[in-house]
Every structure is written in C-alpha cells, then in structure tokens.
Scaffold this active site. Sequence first.
Site, PDB file in Angstrom:
ATOM      1  N   TYR A  56       4.398  -0.345  16.980  1.00 17.25           N
ATOM      2  CA  TYR A  56       2.930  -0.107  16.498  1.00 17.25           C
ATOM      3  C   TYR A  56       2.869   1.364  16.176  1.00 17.25           C
ATOM      4  O   TYR A  56       3.041   2.295  17.039  1.00 17.25           O
ATOM      5  CB  TYR A  56       1.798  -0.574  17.514  1.00 17.25           C
ATOM      6  CG  TYR A  56       1.231  -1.610  16.843  1.00 17.25           C
ATOM      7  CD1 TYR A  56       0.272  -1.602  15.903  1.00 17.25           C
ATOM      8  CD2 TYR A  56       1.355  -3.042  17.502  1.00 17.25           C
ATOM      9  CE1 TYR A  56      -0.465  -2.669  15.380  1.00 17.25           C
ATOM     10  CE2 TYR A  56       0.824  -4.275  17.037  1.00 17.25           C
ATOM     11  CZ  TYR A  56      -0.037  -4.044  15.724  1.00 17.25           C
ATOM     12  OH  TYR A  56      -0.579  -4.912  15.506  1.00 17.25           O
ATOM     13  N   GLU A  58      -0.512   2.609  14.291  1.00 13.94           N
ATOM     14  CA  GLU A  58      -1.754   2.739  13.954  1.00 13.94           C
ATOM     15  C   GLU A  58      -2.121   4.316  13.682  1.00 13.94           C
ATOM     16  O   GLU A  58      -1.922   5.033  14.725  1.00 13.94           O
ATOM     17  CB  GLU A  58      -2.969   1.972  14.423  1.00 13.94           C
ATOM     18  CG  GLU A  58      -2.726   0.449  14.309  1.00 13.94           C
ATOM     19  CD  GLU A  58      -3.901  -0.356  14.922  1.00 13.94           C
ATOM     20  OE1 GLU A  58      -4.571   0.230  15.892  1.00 13.94           O
ATOM     21  OE2 GLU A  58      -4.068  -1.748  14.669  1.00 13.94           O
ATOM     22  N   ASP A 202      -2.995   1.745 -12.285  1.00 13.64           N
ATOM     23  CA  ASP A 202      -2.214   1.024 -11.470  1.00 13.64           C
ATOM     24  C   ASP A 202      -0.742   0.914 -12.211  1.00 13.64           C
ATOM     25  O   ASP A 202      -0.875   0.178 -13.131  1.00 13.64           O
ATOM     26  CB  ASP A 202      -2.872  -0.295 -11.312  1.00 13.64           C
ATOM     27  CG  ASP A 202      -1.867  -1.557 -10.508  1.00 13.64           C
ATOM     28  OD1 ASP A 202      -0.837  -1.037 -10.238  1.00 13.64           O
ATOM     29  OD2 ASP A 202      -2.460  -2.368 -10.186  1.00 13.64           O
ATOM     30  N   THR A 228       2.993  -0.478  -6.866  1.00 13.86           N
ATOM     31  CA  THR A 228       4.107  -1.245  -5.929  1.00 13.86           C
ATOM     32  C   THR A 228       5.373  -0.308  -5.745  1.00 13.86           C
ATOM     33  O   THR A 228       5.448   0.546  -6.391  1.00 13.86           O
ATOM     34  CB  THR A 228       4.495  -2.599  -6.261  1.00 13.86           C
ATOM     35  OG1 THR A 228       4.917  -2.364  -7.693  1.00 13.86           O
ATOM     36  CG2 THR A 228       3.121  -3.483  -6.744  1.00 13.86           C
ATOM     37  N   LYS A 231       8.991  -2.794  -7.783  1.00 13.99           N
ATOM     38  CA  LYS A 231       9.443  -3.137  -9.413  1.00 13.99           C
ATOM     39  C   LYS A 231      10.404  -2.289  -9.949  1.00 13.99           C
ATOM     40  O   LYS A 231      11.489  -2.018  -9.427  1.00 13.99           O
ATOM     41  CB  LYS A 231       8.074  -3.479 -10.125  1.00 13.99           C
ATOM     42  CG  LYS A 231       7.212  -4.604  -9.540  1.00 13.99           C
ATOM     43  CD  LYS A 231       5.634  -4.715 -10.059  1.00 13.99           C
ATOM     44  CE  LYS A 231       5.186  -5.760  -9.273  1.00 13.99           C
ATOM     45  NZ  LYS A 231       3.738  -6.012  -9.867  1.00 13.99           N
ATOM     46  N   ARG A 237       9.336  -4.230  -0.863  1.00 14.84           N
ATOM     47  CA  ARG A 237       8.188  -4.765  -1.237  1.00 14.84           C
ATOM     48  C   ARG A 237       6.943  -4.066  -0.545  1.00 14.84           C
ATOM     49  O   ARG A 237       6.899  -4.005   0.519  1.00 14.84           O
ATOM     50  CB  ARG A 237       8.035  -6.365  -0.710  1.00 14.84           C
ATOM     51  CG  ARG A 237       7.287  -7.321  -1.168  1.00 14.84           C
ATOM     52  CD  ARG A 237       7.985  -8.848  -1.038  1.00 14.84           C
ATOM     53  NE  ARG A 237       8.749  -8.825  -2.117  1.00 14.84           N
ATOM     54  CZ  ARG A 237       8.412  -9.032  -3.497  1.00 14.84           C
ATOM     55  NH1 ARG A 237       7.216  -9.070  -3.918  1.00 14.84           N
ATOM     56  NH2 ARG A 237       9.381  -9.158  -4.478  1.00 14.84           N
TER      57      ARG A 237
END
Length: 428
Positions: A56, A58, A202, A228, A231, A237
């Site tokens: 974790y 955060e 984008d 992203t 691609k 991903r």
Amino acid sequence: MSNFFSAGVAEADPLISNAIDDEVRRQTNGLELIASENFVSEAVLQAMGTVFTNKYAEGYPAKRYYGGCQFADVVENAAIDRAKQLFGADHANVQPHSGAQANMAVLMTALDHGDQILGMNLSHGGHLTHGHPLNFSGINYKVADYGVSRETEQIDYDELQKLAEEHRPKLLICGASAYPRTINFERIGEIARSVGARVMADIAHIAGLVATGLHPSPISHCEFVTTTTHKTLRGPRGGLILCREEFAADVNRRVFPGVQGGPLVHVIAAKAVAFGEALKDDFKTYQQQILNNAQALGTALKDAGLRIVSGGTDNHLLLVDVFMDGQGITGKAAEKALEEVEITVNKNTIPFDTNKPFVASGIRLGTPALTTRGMKEDDMKAIGKMIANVIHEPESEEVKRRVRREVAELTARFPMYPGRLKEKASGA
Ligand SMILES: *Cc1c(COP(=O)(O)O)cnc(C)c1O
C-alpha cells in the site's frame, strides 16, 4: 506454508495456469491487428509480476500514508522522471489505473459538475470518456460534440471553431480511438483560447508516436495531456497524466484521493521500465516502422479493392470500410470471418455509419503489435491480401483454409515470449 511461497501457478491452480498458457499460444499463433493492443517486453512483464503488488502506498513519493514505502518511492520517482523526460512535460502523475481514470481525474480538475464540455463524437473516432451519455463524462457534464466532415472524413477545424463559439465549453477534449489522421493540437489550442476554454488532449493511441516526435506534441498547446501506457507506448495496462506545473497539485489531488485509493506499485514499476525503453534510440526506429507498416497495409488493402476511410492514414491505424454501401459485408461479419483464420481485428463504426455500432460498417486495423514482433512492409502486403481475400469471400471454406495456413507460416517466423510458452500436449 513453505508451499504457499514456493509453488507456481502451474502447480497451485491448473485451471488458471492452462488459460495463461492458452493465451500465450493464442497471442503467438494469431495475427494481432487490434490498434489499441501491443506486446510488452519480458522486462515489463517481469516488473509487473512482483511483490510490489503487496504494498500500500497511498499518497505520493515522500508523502505517503503508509510506512515502508522507500522502494515504492524509488519506483514511482523513476516513472515520473522518465515520463516527464519522454514527453517534455512539467508534471507527470503515473498513478491512474487506466486511461479512463486518467480522464476522470482531469475532468474533475478542470470542471465542476454540470459544466459544458466539447468532445469528439464516439462514432467519428472519439472515446467514451469524452462525453458519451452512458459514461461518467456524459452523466456529470453538459456535452456538445464535434466530428469529421462528410467529404474528407477528417476533423473540420472551421466547424470546430464554430461549435466552440456556439457552446462555449469550459473544456475542449481532443484525441481519439479511431482517427487515422494527424491531429492539429496547435489549431485546437487556438480555438480553445479564442473562447476561454482549456484543452485536454487524450493521446492514448498515439503516445508512442508523440514521444518520438513522429506526431506533433500537444504539450505546449494543451493544459492537460492524458494517455494510456499500453497502446503504441508499449507499457503495462494503465494511465498517465501530464500537465503544467500550475495544475500539478490539483491533478494529484483528483487522482488520489479523488478517484483512486492505493496506487498499483507493481504496474508503476512496469511503467517505469517501459518509459525507460521508450527513451532509447531504437524506440523511434520501432515507431517509424509502425508507420511504414501502416502505409504498406493500407496500400495493399486499397489495391485489393477495399475503401480506406479518409483515403489513407498518417498514424498507426487504418479504418477500413468493408460494407461499402451494401456491396461488401458488415464490420461484425468481417471481424468474425477474420477471427476464424486467427486474424484479430475489431469492428468499428465509420463516420456517418448507416449500420448500428454493434454491427458497424468498418473494421479498425493497427500495426503496433505486429511491428513489435518484427514484421515489416512485405509481411503487411501479404497480410493485406489475406484480409481482403477473406472479406471478399467470407463464406468460402477453401479461402479460410488457405489463409489459416498462411497465418500459421507467417507467425511461425516471428516467435514471442520463448520462456513463457511451455511445451505441453494440447487439451489438458
Ligand atoms: C483506450 C483509450 C482510453 C481508455 O483507456 P482504458 O485504459 O481502456 O481506460 C481513453 N481514451 C482514448 C482516446 C483511448 O483510445
């Protein structure tokens, strides 16, 4: 307990292990032409499959809500530094779990609930997150949309200027999922400024081309840039936000705690590895080959009598009109016929499509994945012929048998993931 930490998935879970093996084989034995997909390096895969999934973290480097984040900080700082260098950006947030989450964080940064946005129509190449009624963007904001002109099938910037003046958006959204032409970010920036709007570019599809200077960069023309990482950029991903320093704190706050909890540190590690790969000289050679291959594929399809939307391509993808006003077959039928010969594509609407989105008149083809395997122009020529043969005679078993054999011969020459393809009797 010793088995818990030592047994691999093959031993621990045969159902899932076999599905993984089958997927390696499917990816290896087929021709992957889905424009949004790619094959990551073994190094990226390894970085993803690490114990960072346990952690974790955060918050952000040096400002975490959990202890023990010193190595997570190494990973995230490397990813941030490399992303900034790659795109020439002031600020990078590498935590978005996906492209959609990156866009959500930017929309929450730039807009209040109910504000006006102007985005590209999905059926003309835009994305769900640019204002589709079923998406958070269409649910939370007032949406106007722009598209391509009927004659050129390319973005009509004069029309976009008029729409911007008419709708006075607070945020203009550009970038696309199925647009084969260069996007004029400079002009879009001017249009936005003329009506007091900000811009989100984008670049999910074209990020690899932008990073290597093979597509003009939006960085100096647009306040927010999202992408992203999986691609053309060829990483794991995930999503990435780039912005100017003045928006850095707001963007970070909207990603966490705005729309996400703990970051996927194992994926951020893989993003860092992928960005490192993209900073090397041979990544530009790879991106140039993607473009050369798209040109060769487009020419082969045109020569075989298929209509290419907008007449050609400037980037890594082609939109092919397979319906041709009823003379051909639907996109849905083309996708299915090609799948039967292990050529993977997706059906796609074409601008002003007369068929419904789930049927569609076109297919979308992209060259990033096959270029990663090492294929070149001659291979694209052969693939163009295979595709055209299947589309011209979708019912012919003889054509399918022949093309299936051609696909097998071609893919056998370009092996992938040698360590991951276990020798195994079929079935099991
Ligand atoms: C793929 C894509 C996205 C969304 O990416 P996900 O990771 O699937 O959420 C967003 N915008 C554009 C233009 C895309 O092509």
